[in-house]
Design an enzyme around this catalytic site. Structure first.
Site, short mmCIF file in Angstrom:
data_model
loop_
_atom_site.label_atom_id
_atom_site.label_comp_id
_atom_site.label_asym_id
_atom_site.label_seq_id
_atom_site.Cartn_x
_atom_site.Cartn_y
_atom_site.Cartn_z
N MET A 29 33.35 -1.69 -41.50
CA MET A 29 33.44 -2.89 -42.68
C MET A 29 35.52 -3.15 -42.65
SD MET A 29 31.40 -0.75 -45.78
CE MET A 29 31.68 1.02 -45.20
N GLN A 81 35.81 0.00 -32.77
CA GLN A 81 35.02 -1.06 -32.65
C GLN A 81 35.27 -2.31 -32.28
OE1 GLN A 81 32.50 -3.91 -36.39
NE2 GLN A 81 30.98 -2.57 -35.43
N CYS A 111 28.28 -9.09 -36.24
CA CYS A 111 28.75 -9.65 -37.13
C CYS A 111 28.53 -10.81 -37.71
CB CYS A 111 30.17 -9.39 -36.96
SG CYS A 111 31.29 -10.92 -38.62
N ASN A 222 20.83 1.09 -39.49
CA ASN A 222 21.42 0.89 -40.28
C ASN A 222 21.15 -0.49 -40.74
OD1 ASN A 222 24.28 -1.33 -40.06
ND2 ASN A 222 24.52 0.12 -41.19
#
Length: 362
Positions: A29, A81, A111, A222
């Site tokens: 995040m 990531q 994203c 997720n």
């Protein structure tokens, strides 16, 4: 860590390799899962898989690597990531991250932000599965640690059936070690990143159908998982093969104490001997905070990750208010954190109340 070699025709023999020992993960995040956050989360669970924030390949290749990549050994198992779409640059960044000590490389194909789209990576890559496959193949050739992908089930007007299947086919053919699927579409025009986490409907069944079609591909779910109970139910599904794990995002940040239950749910894990509650976790966090303060960090850089603690307890609001106003002051030290904790009742709350939305939530 075990080196994972993938053979497209031998999926069944390696169904859960990459997620073995990590049934749960905390999602990467941006602006949240920095090294201080990850250290605290590791205190709450020894077995949860942790991820860095997304880091672009350009930042790693050309930027301040120590600032971007340094972590504490206690954070392991830890994955990095990456954001990017150039296979050669991703391979180079993956090698750097492997040398830095990370145990997994994860490629962001989920994203939806404008900035990420402008860089031709993130969720817009759902439209270019062959390119994603090339990126995975380049990284697999460059490193000997697992390479995974985090994706959506589709974007914009894509049919999620062929969209997710095409992405899976491309990355499986390239040797991917596992897939984390955010079970929503992303709308690249018209919705903000925050809205893209809430408005597109969840479709867990689509992820289970992917697992049914590819039983040897490790698949982690997720999206929209607010509790461990909900996550366990989503992993099991109905009339479909169970998934290999769940990745929890905002819920783990806004109410970090839910991570206290992760180890007991991890297959093969011994009975956890970890923290009893948030109070004990903060006590264990104190030496780390002191060391970071000594090295020049500000107290607020660490305490901002604690604001979701103690939902439903008397004094939780005062705890948050004290940290929000006092931890940012120059020279703020451990006494500020101790004062904040003293506001909170140690009596068990009558019922678990949802944590108040955090002001820095994106």
């Amino acid at each position: 860590m075990k080196v994972h070699q993938f053979e497209p025709n031998a999926q069944q023999s390696r169904s859960t390799d990459v997620f073995a020992g990590a049934r749960y993960a905390v999602a990467p995040m941006l602006d949240w899962t920095d090294r201080h956050c990850r250290y605290f989360h590791r205190l709450l669970s020894r077995r949860v898989q942790l991820y860095t924030e997304m880091i672009t390949t350009g930042a790693i290749v050309f930027g301040d690597r120590a600032r971007l990549l340094d972590f504490s050994a206690e954070e392991q198992p830890l994955a990095v990531q990456l954001g990017g779409s150039d296979p050669a640059e991703l391979a180079r960044a993956a090698r750097i991250c492997t040398d830095w000590g990370y145990g997994e490389i994860n490629l962001n194909v989920g994203c939806p932000s404008d900035r990420v789209q402008n860089g031709r990576f993130g969720a817009c890559l759902m439209r270019e599965p062959a390119l994603v496959g090339d990126c995975v193949a380049a990284m697999k050739a460059a490193v000997d640690i697992p390479v995974t992908v985090k994706c959506r089930i589709g974007v914009d007007d894509q049919d999620t059936g062929p969209a997710l299947d095409a992405l899976a086919e491309a990355v499986v053919g390239a040797g991917v070690d596992g897939l984390v699927v955010h079970a929503r579409k992303a709308w690249l025009a018209g919705l903000s990143p925050k809205e893209n986490r809430e408005i597109p409907p969840l479709d867990y069944a689509r992820v289970h159908r992917l697992k049914q079609a590819r039983p040897g591909l490790p698949v982690m779910l997720n999206g929209g998982l607010a509790t461990l109970e909900a996550a366990e139910a989503a992993i099991r599904g109905q009339d479909a093969p169970p998934l290999d794990g769940a990745m929890i995002g905002r819920a783990a940040y806004q109410n970090p104490e839910i991570l206290l239950g992760v180890d007991a749910l991890t297959p093969g894990a011994r009975a956890p001997a970890g923290m009893a509650d948030g109070f004990e976790a903060i006590e264990a966090f104190m030496p780390y905070v002191a060391a970071q303060l000594e090295s020049g960090a500000r107290l607020s850089q660490m305490t901002r990750h604690l604001l979701g603690l103690f939902p439903g307890r008397r004094g939780a609001r005062l705890f948050r208010r004290h940290l929000a106003t006092e931890a940012v002051r120059p020279g703020a030290g451990l006494d500020v954190l101790r004062q904040a904790v003293a506001f909170v009742s140690r009596e068990e709350p009558a019922g678990a109340l949802p944590a108040e939305p955090l002001r820095n939530a994106s």
